[in-house]
Design an enzyme around this catalytic site. Sequence first.
Site, PDB file in Angstrom:
ATOM      1  N   ARG A   1      11.529  -2.395  11.042  1.00 17.24           N
ATOM      2  CA  ARG A   1      10.489  -1.844  11.906  1.00 17.24           C
ATOM      3  C   ARG A   1      10.306  -2.755  13.107  1.00 17.24           C
ATOM      4  O   ARG A   1      10.290  -3.968  12.969  1.00 17.24           O
ATOM      5  CB  ARG A   1       9.178  -1.762  11.110  1.00 17.24           C
TER       6      ARG A   1
ATOM      7  N   ARG B   1      -9.463   1.193   8.829  1.00 15.72           N
ATOM      8  CA  ARG B   1      -9.053  -0.177   9.104  1.00 15.72           C
ATOM      9  C   ARG B   1     -10.161  -0.988   9.758  1.00 15.72           C
ATOM     10  O   ARG B   1      -9.957  -2.163  10.067  1.00 15.72           O
ATOM     11  CB  ARG B   1      -7.846  -0.165  10.032  1.00 15.72           C
TER      12      ARG B   1
ATOM     13  N   ARG C   1      -0.747  -8.753  13.400  1.00 11.39           N
ATOM     14  CA  ARG C   1      -1.213  -7.748  12.445  1.00 11.39           C
ATOM     15  C   ARG C   1      -2.042  -8.393  11.347  1.00 11.39           C
ATOM     16  O   ARG C   1      -3.046  -7.844  10.902  1.00 11.39           O
ATOM     17  CB  ARG C   1      -0.020  -6.989  11.852  1.00 11.39           C
TER      18      ARG C   1
ATOM     19  N   LYS D   1       0.823  -1.221   0.000  1.00  6.20           N
ATOM     20  CA  LYS D   1       0.000   0.000   0.000  1.00  6.20           C
ATOM     21  C   LYS D   1       0.852   1.265   0.000  1.00  6.20           C
ATOM     22  O   LYS D   1       0.620   2.174  -0.783  1.00  6.20           O
ATOM     23  CB  LYS D   1      -0.903   0.054   1.246  1.00  6.20           C
TER      24      LYS D   1
ATOM     25  N   ARG E   1      11.585  -7.600   5.624  1.00  3.61           N
ATOM     26  CA  ARG E   1      11.483  -6.201   5.218  1.00  3.61           C
ATOM     27  C   ARG E   1      12.418  -5.286   6.011  1.00  3.61           C
ATOM     28  O   ARG E   1      12.413  -5.267   7.228  1.00  3.61           O
ATOM     29  CB  ARG E   1      10.035  -5.717   5.389  1.00  3.61           C
TER      30      ARG E   1
HETATM   31  P1  ADP Z   1       1.054  -2.295   8.259  1.00  4.31           P
HETATM   32  O1  ADP Z   1      -0.058  -1.995   7.283  1.00  4.31           O
HETATM   33  O2  ADP Z   1       2.290  -2.792   7.586  1.00  4.31           O
HETATM   34  O3  ADP Z   1       0.664  -3.150   9.421  1.00  4.31           O
HETATM   35  P2  ADP Z   1       1.018   0.492   9.198  1.00  4.31           P
HETATM   36  O4  ADP Z   1       2.225   1.345   9.145  1.00  4.31           O
HETATM   37  O5  ADP Z   1      -0.131   0.877   8.324  1.00  4.31           O
HETATM   38  O6  ADP Z   1       1.552  -0.954   8.912  1.00  4.31           O
HETATM   39  O7  ADP Z   1       0.481   0.422  10.712  1.00  4.31           O
HETATM   40  C1  ADP Z   1       1.320   0.105  11.805  1.00  4.31           C
HETATM   41  C2  ADP Z   1       0.494   0.069  13.103  1.00  4.31           C
HETATM   42  O8  ADP Z   1      -0.082   1.361  13.357  1.00  4.31           O
HETATM   43  C3  ADP Z   1      -0.695  -0.894  13.109  1.00  4.31           C
HETATM   44  O9  ADP Z   1      -0.323  -2.211  13.448  1.00  4.31           O
HETATM   45  C4  ADP Z   1      -1.611  -0.236  14.162  1.00  4.31           C
HETATM   46  O10 ADP Z   1      -1.172  -0.522  15.472  1.00  4.31           O
HETATM   47  C5  ADP Z   1      -1.392   1.249  13.916  1.00  4.31           C
HETATM   48  N1  ADP Z   1      -2.376   1.790  12.927  1.00  4.31           N
HETATM   49  C6  ADP Z   1      -2.093   2.292  11.696  1.00  4.31           C
HETATM   50  N2  ADP Z   1      -3.212   2.708  11.068  1.00  4.31           N
HETATM   51  C7  ADP Z   1      -4.245   2.461  11.924  1.00  4.31           C
HETATM   52  C8  ADP Z   1      -5.662   2.661  11.868  1.00  4.31           C
HETATM   53  N3  ADP Z   1      -6.258   3.181  10.794  1.00  4.31           N
HETATM   54  N4  ADP Z   1      -6.401   2.306  12.954  1.00  4.31           N
HETATM   55  C9  ADP Z   1      -5.826   1.789  14.031  1.00  4.31           C
HETATM   56  N5  ADP Z   1      -4.509   1.560  14.167  1.00  4.31           N
HETATM   57  C10 ADP Z   1      -3.706   1.892  13.128  1.00  4.31           C
END
Ligand code: ADP
Length: 218
Positions: free
Chosen positions: A160, A88, A171, A13, A127
């Site tokens: 990360r 999400r 996740r 994404k 990654r």
């Molecule tokens: P990925 O899609 O690779 O898991 P992101 O960088 O999008 O990584 O998100 C990392 C973390 O940030 C998630 O595991 C969550 O804890 C938090 N997070 C990100 N976006 C949201 C969201 N829209 N709602 C709730 N938590 C979020």
Amino acid sequence: MYIVFLGAPGAGKGTQATSVAKEFGLVSIASGDLFRQAVVRGDELGKKVKEYMAKGVLVPSEITVQMVLNKLDAPESLNGVIFDGFPRNLKQAEALDEALKKQNKKIDKVVYIKVEEKELVRRLGGRWVCHSCQAPCTIEGILAIEQRKCRKCGGELYQRPDDNRETIKNRLKVYFTETAPLIEYYRQSGRLIEVEGEGNVEEITKRINSALRKKAII
Ligand code: ADP
Ligand code: ZN
């Protein structure tokens, strides 16, 4: 134009949202990046979200929605936005639709990037991310430290903290139970564009760009 990028962790994404935003002159709002920046700053928001992220569970929607909607109100977002990693869950999707409706706007299209679970695990486990240009890079096996340099800019790579085996598992579980239902939510309202997310990165970008152009004419 307001677009949502939907897909599992590791689907690509972030990479695709950055390219497509450039192509269409939109800003990309990545909730995960905003949270990571807050954690680095160590401010109130950062302190609140750190634990959730480390576990790989969702940050409570009240916190997330407020943060994203603030960004949506910023002047640079006026021409349109790509949302990456948001919404999400259903609650967030409804909050977003409602907030846009108040401004006489709507989510025009949702790009769903489809990748098999096995491939997601492989990508996330290997990654590494560049400190300088944020480009992700997959390293298989253990390489010497000096080889861990960004292929694009030569910058230092780091992993990360949530790209460890246990958190990756969480996740993905959270994605399949809480986020995946959004695919149907957006499909039903005729806004879903499904894109095959395995293969060459540039090819996938082209596919997304042309799908968005086609749909924009209709
Ligand atoms: P990925 O899609 O690779 O898991 P992101 O960088 O999008 O990584 O998100 C990392 C973390 O940030 C998630 O595991 C969550 O804890 C938090 N997070 C990100 N976006 C949201 C969201 N829209 N709602 C709730 N938590 C979020
Ligand atoms: Zn780099």
